[in-house]
Design a protein around this motif. Structure first.
Motif, PDB file in Angstrom:
ATOM      1  N   GLN A  58       1.551 -22.749  -7.140  1.00 33.90           N
ATOM      2  CA  GLN A  58       0.959 -21.338  -7.880  1.00 33.90           C
ATOM      3  C   GLN A  58       0.749 -20.177  -6.810  1.00 33.90           C
ATOM      4  O   GLN A  58       0.688 -20.529  -5.545  1.00 33.90           O
ATOM      5  N   TYR A  59       1.050 -19.240  -7.317  1.00 34.28           N
ATOM      6  CA  TYR A  59       0.651 -17.886  -6.549  1.00 34.28           C
ATOM      7  C   TYR A  59      -0.773 -17.550  -6.624  1.00 34.28           C
ATOM      8  O   TYR A  59      -1.007 -16.819  -7.797  1.00 34.28           O
ATOM      9  N   THR A  60      -1.457 -17.848  -5.894  1.00 30.55           N
ATOM     10  CA  THR A  60      -2.940 -17.591  -6.082  1.00 30.55           C
ATOM     11  C   THR A  60      -3.656 -16.462  -5.282  1.00 30.55           C
ATOM     12  O   THR A  60      -3.361 -16.491  -3.932  1.00 30.55           O
ATOM     13  N   VAL A  61      -4.257 -15.675  -5.886  1.00 35.21           N
ATOM     14  CA  VAL A  61      -5.045 -14.549  -5.274  1.00 35.21           C
ATOM     15  C   VAL A  61      -6.538 -14.729  -5.263  1.00 35.21           C
ATOM     16  O   VAL A  61      -6.973 -15.382  -6.321  1.00 35.21           O
ATOM     17  N   LEU A  62      -7.233 -13.626  -4.732  1.00 40.13           N
ATOM     18  CA  LEU A  62      -8.812 -13.729  -4.702  1.00 40.13           C
ATOM     19  C   LEU A  62      -8.684 -12.300  -5.396  1.00 40.13           C
ATOM     20  O   LEU A  62      -8.292 -11.382  -4.748  1.00 40.13           O
ATOM     21  N   VAL A  63      -9.596 -12.230  -6.223  1.00 46.89           N
ATOM     22  CA  VAL A  63     -10.179 -10.980  -6.940  1.00 46.89           C
ATOM     23  C   VAL A  63     -11.696 -10.956  -7.323  1.00 46.89           C
ATOM     24  O   VAL A  63     -12.227 -12.186  -7.537  1.00 46.89           O
ATOM     25  N   LYS A  64     -12.221  -9.940  -7.246  1.00 44.39           N
ATOM     26  CA  LYS A  64     -13.812  -9.733  -7.708  1.00 44.39           C
ATOM     27  C   LYS A  64     -13.498  -9.729  -9.221  1.00 44.39           C
ATOM     28  O   LYS A  64     -12.565  -9.360  -9.719  1.00 44.39           O
ATOM     29  N   ASN A  65     -14.653  -9.685  -9.749  1.00 40.66           N
ATOM     30  CA  ASN A  65     -14.849  -9.466 -11.375  1.00 40.66           C
ATOM     31  C   ASN A  65     -13.471 -10.304 -12.057  1.00 40.66           C
ATOM     32  O   ASN A  65     -13.033  -9.544 -12.863  1.00 40.66           O
ATOM     33  N   ARG A  66     -13.361 -11.612 -11.870  1.00 44.13           N
ATOM     34  CA  ARG A  66     -12.234 -12.392 -12.337  1.00 44.13           C
ATOM     35  C   ARG A  66     -12.111 -12.131 -13.831  1.00 44.13           C
ATOM     36  O   ARG A  66     -10.799 -11.873 -14.192  1.00 44.13           O
ATOM     37  N   GLU A  67     -13.131 -12.701 -14.350  1.00 44.69           N
ATOM     38  CA  GLU A  67     -12.862 -12.630 -15.774  1.00 44.69           C
ATOM     39  C   GLU A  67     -12.446 -11.311 -16.612  1.00 44.69           C
ATOM     40  O   GLU A  67     -11.717 -11.126 -17.514  1.00 44.69           O
ATOM     41  N   GLN A  68     -12.836 -10.282 -15.772  1.00 50.02           N
ATOM     42  CA  GLN A  68     -12.390  -8.983 -16.423  1.00 50.02           C
ATOM     43  C   GLN A  68     -11.002  -8.745 -16.091  1.00 50.02           C
ATOM     44  O   GLN A  68     -10.546  -7.960 -16.855  1.00 50.02           O
ATOM     45  N   MET A 109      -7.266 -16.844  -8.578  1.00 49.71           N
ATOM     46  CA  MET A 109      -6.640 -16.315  -9.741  1.00 49.71           C
ATOM     47  C   MET A 109      -5.290 -16.528  -9.551  1.00 49.71           C
ATOM     48  O   MET A 109      -4.615 -15.932  -8.631  1.00 49.71           O
ATOM     49  N   SER A 110      -4.372 -17.485 -10.226  1.00 45.32           N
ATOM     50  CA  SER A 110      -3.168 -17.632 -10.232  1.00 45.32           C
ATOM     51  C   SER A 110      -2.391 -16.985 -11.103  1.00 45.32           C
ATOM     52  O   SER A 110      -2.629 -16.616 -12.325  1.00 45.32           O
ATOM     53  N   LEU A 111      -1.295 -16.197 -10.676  1.00 40.35           N
ATOM     54  CA  LEU A 111      -0.244 -15.486 -11.487  1.00 40.35           C
ATOM     55  C   LEU A 111       0.959 -16.129 -11.720  1.00 40.35           C
ATOM     56  O   LEU A 111       1.214 -17.160 -11.054  1.00 40.35           O
ATOM     57  N   PRO A 112       1.614 -15.677 -12.767  1.00 33.52           N
ATOM     58  CA  PRO A 112       2.861 -16.268 -13.033  1.00 33.52           C
ATOM     59  C   PRO A 112       3.807 -16.708 -12.079  1.00 33.52           C
ATOM     60  O   PRO A 112       4.115 -15.742 -11.038  1.00 33.52           O
ATOM     61  N   MET A 113       4.383 -17.706 -12.076  1.00 31.91           N
ATOM     62  CA  MET A 113       5.270 -18.195 -10.838  1.00 31.91           C
ATOM     63  C   MET A 113       6.161 -19.292 -11.168  1.00 31.91           C
ATOM     64  O   MET A 113       5.936 -20.415 -11.658  1.00 31.91           O
ATOM     65  N   SER A 114       7.597 -18.930 -10.951  1.00 28.50           N
ATOM     66  CA  SER A 114       8.752 -19.863 -11.449  1.00 28.50           C
ATOM     67  C   SER A 114       9.665 -19.411 -10.535  1.00 28.50           C
ATOM     68  O   SER A 114       9.895 -18.338 -10.440  1.00 28.50           O
ATOM     69  N   PRO A 115      10.601 -20.401  -9.976  1.00 21.94           N
ATOM     70  CA  PRO A 115      11.853 -19.759  -9.692  1.00 21.94           C
ATOM     71  C   PRO A 115      12.831 -18.863 -10.265  1.00 21.94           C
ATOM     72  O   PRO A 115      13.446 -18.016  -9.772  1.00 21.94           O
ATOM     73  N   ASP A 116      12.520 -18.708 -11.684  1.00 20.45           N
ATOM     74  CA  ASP A 116      13.540 -17.900 -12.398  1.00 20.45           C
ATOM     75  C   ASP A 116      12.541 -16.769 -12.854  1.00 20.45           C
ATOM     76  O   ASP A 116      13.356 -15.988 -13.600  1.00 20.45           O
TER      77      ASP A 116
END
Length: 545
Positions: A461-471, A518-525
């Motif tokens: 997973q490419y996972t970042v930290l963000v405030k106000n995650r749901e928004q 919060m994880s963003l889209p991640m695939s080798p393609d």
């Protein structure tokens, strides 16, 4: 169904939104070969396929007809039969560099018999279904093409106009793009699956042993023991180590429930230790304080694709005479100080769940060790504790990997080195773009993953930290970008572990990060353009919430 615009017939976008696969009919290819026009429409289509995200196909059922029709056409144009044959053979070789071959997956008779007067059209239509109902179109000059009512058709000019109009299509992105990966390895997948169907050894067939040999070589260990899932591998590993009722196993609360669940199912007690705030992996500095006379193992998780700090963990384990099990469900393919994940401790355990870096098309997993006795024990536990047929030397379980899944993994393994490299590059690009923008807007709106200098990551997973995650998630969703949270509730706060009596505040780092990851889209393609788009939308979203 169609409208006219600028003198060209185009399909309404809502009918064909998301089309990525175009199957070329025989008449289109023959016209293309006979054309003396260097800017022929089909030429432009194929060129677009080389530079864009669309893919072009012909079906295996078409090839004999294509060869026959093309030879006849060239003979009518004045070529001698032998010359026509040579020309068609050369053109086929060129064509196979531009298009992929699609088989019919055994539906040749069942799906089409009695439903059409044109058997060849039906074969093409049936083959098209395997590419996905909403993502494929047949390109044909035949206005009466029988697509069995399931697949849209268009003429070459229509297809070209559609492709040009949809270069900047922002249809929803997949979180994990398994479809593109499957297209790339489809020929080998089909060969491997067909081989299993032919020999019929569906349980512990030859592909299982072949996969285990190749995986052991890849990781650099003596033994690989495949199993039915990455969850079962954890249980098998602990059973081989003799862990049972009232024993304690040290692990992290910031992980998927399987890690703690398998400890509890054996009657043992998961002892949680908080995580490093930078890597999100178990903090080695906090492990020793958790060791008691009941401690029987340490089970760190290599989260999000990066290995835990195994030198530090192993040093503590050696001091106290404890084995270490690496839960490497998310890190297969990553390295720690030059060594592969799953070759860093007493036992390595990984998962082949479809979304993992090396994923099957169902459940699967594997165990790795250099210890001969442990390898023997884990092999026996995997088959009901069976030492030889109907002789059970220990209590075991049904934990075998299906032969079909082994065949699929063998096909995927051929591409895996490239995929690991791509994951590393894409993860680095995500981080570079986000960090650059964070500086420019003078705030750390997004925290990128920290990678230890001695590690590589496969970014399961490419996972970042963000405030106000749901928004932030909602704004990304509105722009067609899916996200996920791995994981919203640490294990010590799960109702299943309420009996441990560990409430809020026990593991503050895990609790704080669980509210922001919060994880963003991640695939080798994942295409660079789409990654850049995701990053732009993310930074815009975080700057206004």
């Amino acid at each position: 169904m169609i409208t006219k615009k600028c003198g060209l017939i185009i399909w309404r976008k809502n009918i064909l939104t998301g089309v990525k696969h175009f199957i070329l009919d025989v008449n289109v290819i023959v016209d293309f070969w006979l054309s003396e026009n260097s800017v022929d429409v089909t030429t432009q289509l194929l060129e677009h396929g080389e530079t864009g995200s669309s893919r072009f196909w012909i079906t295996a059922a078409q090839i004999p007809t294509l060869i026959y029709v093309a030879r006849q056409a060239f003979k009518r144009s004045g070529l001698e039969p032998e010359a026509a044959t040579k020309v068609v053979d050369a053109l086929l070789q060129d064509l196979f560099c531009c298009v992929s071959i699609l088989s019919n997956h055994g539906f040749e008779q069942v799906e089409t018999y009695g439903k059409t007067n044109d058997f060849e059209d039906a074969q093409i239509a049936v083959a098209a279904r395997s590419l996905g109902k909403q993502s494929v179109c047949i390109v044909t000059e035949d206005k009466n093409f029988n697509a069995l009512g399931a697949t849209p058709c268009m003429q070459p000019t229509q297809a070209l106009v559609w492709l040009m109009a949809n270069d900047d299509d922002k249809s929803p992105l997949p979180f994990i793009d398994l479809a593109t990966q499957q297209v790339a390895i489809r020929p080998q997948l089909e060969r491997n699956i067909e081989k299993v169907l032919r020999h019929g050894q569906y349980v512990m067939g030859p592909e299982v042993a072949e996969l285990e040999t190749k995986l052991a070589e890849y990781v650099g260990v003596k033994h690989c023991i495949s199993a039915s899932s990455g969850t079962d591998t954890l249980m098998i590993a602990m059973m081989a180590l003799g862990i049972g009722a009232e024993d304690e196993v040290i692990t992290t609360p910031f992980t998927f429930i399987a890690t703690g669940e398998m400890i509890a199912l054996l009657g043992a007690i998961p002892v949680f230790v908080d995580i490093d705030p930078r890597t999100y992996n178990i903090d080695p500095a906090k492990i020793e304080a958790a060791i008691t006379p009941k401690t029987k193992a340490i089970m760190p998780v290599s989260l999000y694709g990066q290995c835990a700090d195994f030198d530090a963990i192993n040093a503590i384990a050696d001091k106290h005479g404890l084995p270490v099990i690496e839960d490497a469900a998310q890190s297969f393919g990553a390295t720690y100080k030059g060594k592969k994940s799953c070759n860093l401790s007493t036992i390595g355990s990984t998962s082949f769940f479809p979304s993992k870096p090396l994923g099957a098309y169902g459940d699967g997993g594997a165990l790795f060790t250099n210890d001969d006795a442990l390898a023997k024990a884990m092999r026996e536990i995997r088959v009901h504790g069976q030492e030889k047929r109907y002789y059970h030397s220990r209590i075991g379980m049904n934990g075998r990997l299906d032969t079909m899944q082994a065949a699929i993994l063998l096909a995927k393994l051929e591409r895996f080195d490239w995929e690991v490299e791509q994951r590393s590059k894409l993860g680095a690009r995500y981080s570079e773009l986000i960090q650059k923008q964070n500086v420019s807007i003078l705030q750390d709106a997004v925290t990128t993953p920290y990678l230890e200098p001695f590690n590589t990551s496969v970014y399961a997973q490419y996972t970042v930290l963000v405030k106000n995650r749901e928004q932030v998630q909602q704004k990304l969703k509105e722009m067609g970008i899916p996200t996920a949270v791995h994981y919203p509730v640490p294990l010590h706060l799960q109702p299943a572990f309420a009996s441990l009596g560990q409430g809020e505040g026990c593991f503050p780092i895990s609790e704080a990060l669980s509210k922001e990851v919060m994880s963003l889209p991640m695939s080798p393609d994942l295409e660079i353009e789409k990654l850049d788009y995701i990053t732009d939308v993310l930074l815009e979203a975080t700057s206004i919430v």
